[in-house]
Structure formats: C-alpha cells, structure tokens
Scaffold this motif. Structure first.
Motif, PDB file in Angstrom:
ATOM      1  N   ALA A 131      -0.069   6.244   6.689  1.00  0.00           N
ATOM      2  CA  ALA A 131       0.660   4.994   6.481  1.00  0.00           C
ATOM      3  C   ALA A 131       0.853   4.263   7.806  1.00  0.00           C
ATOM      4  CB  ALA A 131       2.013   5.280   5.828  1.00  0.00           C
ATOM      5  N   VAL A 179       3.787  -1.123   3.835  1.00  0.00           N
ATOM      6  CA  VAL A 179       3.238   0.226   3.661  1.00  0.00           C
ATOM      7  C   VAL A 179       4.365   1.207   3.365  1.00  0.00           C
ATOM      8  CG1 VAL A 179       1.778   1.987   4.667  1.00  0.00           C
ATOM      9  CG2 VAL A 179       1.434  -0.375   5.286  1.00  0.00           C
ATOM     10  N   TYR A 237      -2.399   2.687   8.818  1.00  0.00           N
ATOM     11  CA  TYR A 237      -2.666   1.523   7.962  1.00  0.00           C
ATOM     12  C   TYR A 237      -1.864   0.320   8.432  1.00  0.00           C
ATOM     13  CZ  TYR A 237      -4.297  -0.520   3.626  1.00  0.00           C
ATOM     14  OH  TYR A 237      -4.932  -1.283   2.705  1.00  0.00           O
ATOM     15  N   LYS A 238      -0.586   0.587   8.753  1.00  0.00           N
ATOM     16  CA  LYS A 238       0.300  -0.495   9.180  1.00  0.00           C
ATOM     17  C   LYS A 238      -0.147  -1.075  10.530  1.00  0.00           C
ATOM     18  CE  LYS A 238       4.140  -2.923   8.849  1.00  0.00           C
ATOM     19  NZ  LYS A 238       4.524  -3.737   7.703  1.00  0.00           N
ATOM     20  N   THR A 254       0.852  -1.178   0.000  1.00  0.00           N
ATOM     21  CA  THR A 254       0.000   0.000   0.000  1.00  0.00           C
ATOM     22  C   THR A 254       0.890   1.231   0.000  1.00  0.00           C
ATOM     23  OG1 THR A 254      -1.622  -1.178   1.295  1.00  0.00           O
ATOM     24  CG2 THR A 254      -1.883   1.190   1.161  1.00  0.00           C
TER      25      THR A 254
END
Lengths: 275, 249
Positions: free
Chosen positions: B82, B94, B85-86, B51
């Motif tokens: 990020a 990411v 998300y991680k 991503t």
C-alpha cells in the motif's frame, strides 16, 4: 473381506459433521481388523465451504492415502457435488441426501444411486445437528460393521458434548438407530424440500415494511440477539447455508435499525413507508 | 444458476453484488466491518479512486467484495504494498486490511515503519484474538486465560505474554498528525465514525491513519450469536475502545 481395497469419499458442507462421520468410520474399520487410512481435504477453516474426507480400508497394508476414483461416494449437499464428480466412475455407488439434492444432478446410472433424506429426517425427528448420526448409522449397516462397537466410538468422540446435556445422548442414540434401520430409497427418490426461497420476503403494516432476503441470510442469529424489542425469531424459511432464517413480527418492530446495522450479510432492512 | 440479488435493497453502492453471499462464515465480524467501510466509501464518494491491499488470512476472502481495485499481497505485506502504491500514485486513496496475525505478528515491522515514516495510508487491523483461517490457534492478541486450540488450558501470561496492544504501541512512534484509534463491531455507529475519520485523515492531513477493529469469530470461538457478543465485551475490557491522542500540546 472380499475386496482388497475399498475407497470411500464423504463430502458435504463445513459444519455438517462430515469429519466426525469419517473419524468414526475409520476407527470402526480399525477395530474390525482392517488397515485404514483417513485424510480430510485441507482448506480454510470456514463454515459453508465444501468439506471432503477420504477413507480407504483393506486387508493388506495401504501405501498412499489419496486416490482418484472412489467405490463409494457420499454426498450430503448440492454445493459439494462439483468438487466430487471427478471421483465417479462406472462402478461408483453414490449415496446422496435426497432432501437437499435432486438425484438427476449427479451423472451416474440409476441403479448405482441410493438416497437417504437425512436432512429432512434430522429436522423432523431429532433436530438438525443429528444429521451426521443418521448417516453414520446408515453407513454402519452399509459396510456391515458391528452397531454396538460403532456406537461406543461415537460416544467417545462426543463425550464432552454428552456430559453437558443428558437428553442429548438419548436423542443421538435414537438418531443413530434410526439411521441403522433405515431402508434407503432406490429409484423412487423423494423430492428435495430444502430449497432457498429466491424472492425477498416482505412483511408490512401501515407504518413500516421489512425486507429479508433468504438468498443472502446465513442464519447467524445476530439480528435476533440485537433486537431490543424481540420482534425477530427463527422461522420456517431456509437460508443460503441451509439454516433457518429469522422472521419478523412487524407490529412489534420499532424501526430502530439495529438489525440492519449488525447484519453481516446485508440480508435485512426495515424502512418507514413513504406516503 | 442465475442470481437474483438486488443490490439496491440494503447493500452499499460500491459492493460487488455478484460475489454475494460472501465467503465469510455466518456471523463473521469482518463482514460487518466491510459493510460499514462500504457505506463510508459511498458517503465520501471515493469509489473511483480507491485501492485496497488485502493480506493472507480471512481478510483475503474480500478479494472480490468491492467494485474497486483490490491487491492481494504476501502474508503481512499489505502495508508495504500500500505504501509503494501511494508513493507512485499520490492521488489514489490507499487502504490496507489485515488480520491481527498479519498486522501484529508477521507484519509488525512493516506496520511500525510505515507509522514511523508517516506514510499517508489508512490501515485497518481486524483483531479477533486468534489465527482463524487455520483453525483458531493462539495469537499474540489472545487475552490471558483464553482457550484456543494451541492453548487448551487457557493462555498463560507467564509463558506466552499478555495480550498485544497494537494502537498503544504505534502511538509511541507515530507523528502528531497521525490518527490512531480502536473500534469494536459491537458499536456500529461509533465504528462508522472512526472509519470515516481514518479515511479523512489520509485525504485531508496526508498522514498515517490506523484503526484496530475488534471482531467476533463464532466459528473458532465456537460461540452462538449472544455468546460471541459476550466475549466481545470481555475483549473490550482488555482492549479499551477509543481514539489515542498524544499527551503534548
């Protein structure tokens, strides 16, 4: 001074000098005693993106710089057409660059269209950067402005560039005069000659073959700069942004891979021939 | 219009060939970097689990560059997005791409705290010494004496400070396992190796990894190809290239 308010849209590609033409025109209208408004369309600072400018001039005060239908539309690149078709109505006079645009792409009656093959003229006679001077010359005549006064404004605008090289000024002056005296094409339009080749150009010899894709190449010249043996130079083909693209001398090439490594757009590759 | 672009011809496999030719200017250093990033993603075979967070600025033009998930974030906020998300999805790899405006000006605090917390993400900051999308204004990273649209007499270090050194700053607060380096587009082989290490450090060591890339901007520097690379070598003297290691051990 017949019309109260005249609306002009000039559009093309970023890097062609659209905003320079617009600034020169606006200044000249101001000097001829009109009220003028000029705004560019704001967007990212980017080469190759459509660039549009809006000019109005009038004998009365101008209230608002934006408008929705233009009296004159000047289009210099096919890419800019989709952004400007909304400005056309039945009265709009369209001036297009017939060396890059097919006239039937623009939906407007034939007798409202005029064409100047400016890109071709600039390439053939004065060098590609002088395209905007040819157009400014032509527009000077179209709006019946004083040619000498307009040239003075252009000279002021481009003072810095002219002071670096002397022959540049004479060349620019010639391009401007040429544009001023040019009679535009009506109905019998010339065919566009500046088209990007869709096929990948392959050149090969016994040991290696090179691939260059005009559809991807933007003509930045990094591969020419980075080639250690000077096997690359600008050729006759036109890339995706209307710039000349490199051609390869395959016998000089040593297959080092530098052009492929540095190319920002994945447009060039050399490989050994498989047996 | 039908496009005839053949992806196998010279592009990485993870590229989205429908978005090519890309939106970047001719000669842009960022597209050179993205190309090599694409080759490394092919090499590590992580296309399916990657991503990418992109920032405001010229980095947003990469929004359809690759065939994997890309998140558009607010200006300077691609690092916190990020990180989030991680944290929620630990198996993903990411990355975050920013310009020097997003990384070192508006988003510096996000970047510093991500490094301080040792969040396992890969951050790429592309340094071209200016705000390029808006017309080349002076940035913290502009080198002393550089002429930009807002410093027509050259950047004066007395008033505007010297050039901002990002990796050197992040080195001071980061964990020992973090990977911090600076690469330049003028040396693509070294650039590829450093991109690979930046991603591998996230995958294997599960720690913060940071890479600054020096890129040319011919549109706003108003340079030709050879002048761009001359200026890039001037930048390399100001910003030394290499991996930053901690002094302990």
């Amino acid at each position: 001074m017949k019309n109260d308010l005249t609306k002009i849209v000039i559009s093309g590609e970023g890097g062609q000098g659209i905003q320079t033409i617009a600034k020169v025109l606006a200044e000249s209208f101001k000097d001829s005693g009109f009220y003028v408004s000029y705004i560019p369309q704001f967007g990212p600072e980017q080469r190759g993106a459509p660039s549009i400018s809006f000019i109005q001039y009038s004998t009365k005060e101008i209230k608002y710089p934006r408008f929705y239908k233009a009296d004159y539309l000047i289009v210099l690149r096919e890419r800019a057409i989709s952004a400007t078709t909304t400005f056309i109505n039945s009265k709009t006079k369209v001036i297009l660059d017939s060396s890059t645009i097919r006239p039937n792409v623009i939906k407007q009656s034939e007798n409202k269209k005029e064409a100047v093959p400016a890109t071709k003229l600039a390439f053939d006679l004065f060098g590609k950067k002088n395209l905007n001077l040819i157009i400014s010359g032509y527009l000077t005549k179209l709006f019946s402005l004083n040619e000498k006064a307009v040239w003075k404004i252009i000279k002021n605008q481009l003072q810095k560039k002219f002071s670096e090289k002397k022959d540049l000024e004479d060349n620019a002056r010639n391009a401007f005069i040429y544009g001023y005296e040019f009679t535009s094409e009506k109905k019998n339009f010339s065919q566009p000659t500046f088209k990007t080749n869709k096929k990948i150009i392959i050149s090969k010899n016994r040991e290696r073959e090179a691939f260059i894709s005009p559809e991807l190449c933007k003509g930045c010249g990094i591969c020419i700069e980075k080639c250690p043996v000077g096997a690359l130079k600008f050729g006759d083909e036109i890339g995706v942004y209307g710039n000349p693209i490199p051609e390869i001398d395959i016998d000089k090439c040593i297959n080092c891979g530098n052009c492929f490594r540095f190319c920002p757009d994945c447009a060039i590759k050399v490989k050994k021939k498989s047996k | 219009m039908t496009k005839t672009i053949d992806k196998n011809f010279s592009m990485p496999k993870c590229f989205n060939e429908r978005s090519k030719p890309s939106l970047y200017c001719p000669g842009c250093g960022q597209s050179i970097f993205l190309k090599h990033l694409g080759f490394i993603i092919d090499d590590l075979e992580i296309q399916g689990k990657t991503t990418l967070g992109i920032d405001i600025g010229c980095s947003l033009l990469a929004w359809n560059f690759f065939n994997f998930d890309i998140v558009q974030t607010h200006h300077g906020r691609s690092v916190p997005v990020a990180v989030g998300y991680k944290l929620s999805n630990k198996r993903r790899i990411v990355m975050s791409i920013m310009g020097d405006g997003g990384g070192y000006a508006i988003g510096l605090q996000s970047l510093l705290h991500a490094a301080f917390r040792n969040n396992p993400i890969s951050v790429f900051v592309l340094n071209n010494t200016g705000y390029s999308m808006t017309g080349g204004q002076m940035a913290p990273t502009s080198i002393p004496g550089e002429i930009t649209t807002t410093s027509p007499g050259g950047k004066d270090p007395k008033n505007s400070g010297k050039a901002f050194h990002g990796p050197e700053l992040i080195k001071q607060i980061s964990d020992n396992s973090a990977y911090i380096a600076r690469a330049s587009v003028s040396n693509p082989i070294m650039l590829q190796k450093m991109i690979k290490k930046t991603l591998e450090n996230q995958i294997k060591n599960n720690s913060f990894s940071f890479l600054e890339v020096l890129t040319p901007c011919p549109t706003n520097w108003k340079t030709t190809a050879s002048e761009s690379f001359n200026f890039l070598s001037k930048m390399e003297k100001e910003f030394p290239i290499g991996e930053m290691t901690k002094n302990e051990k």
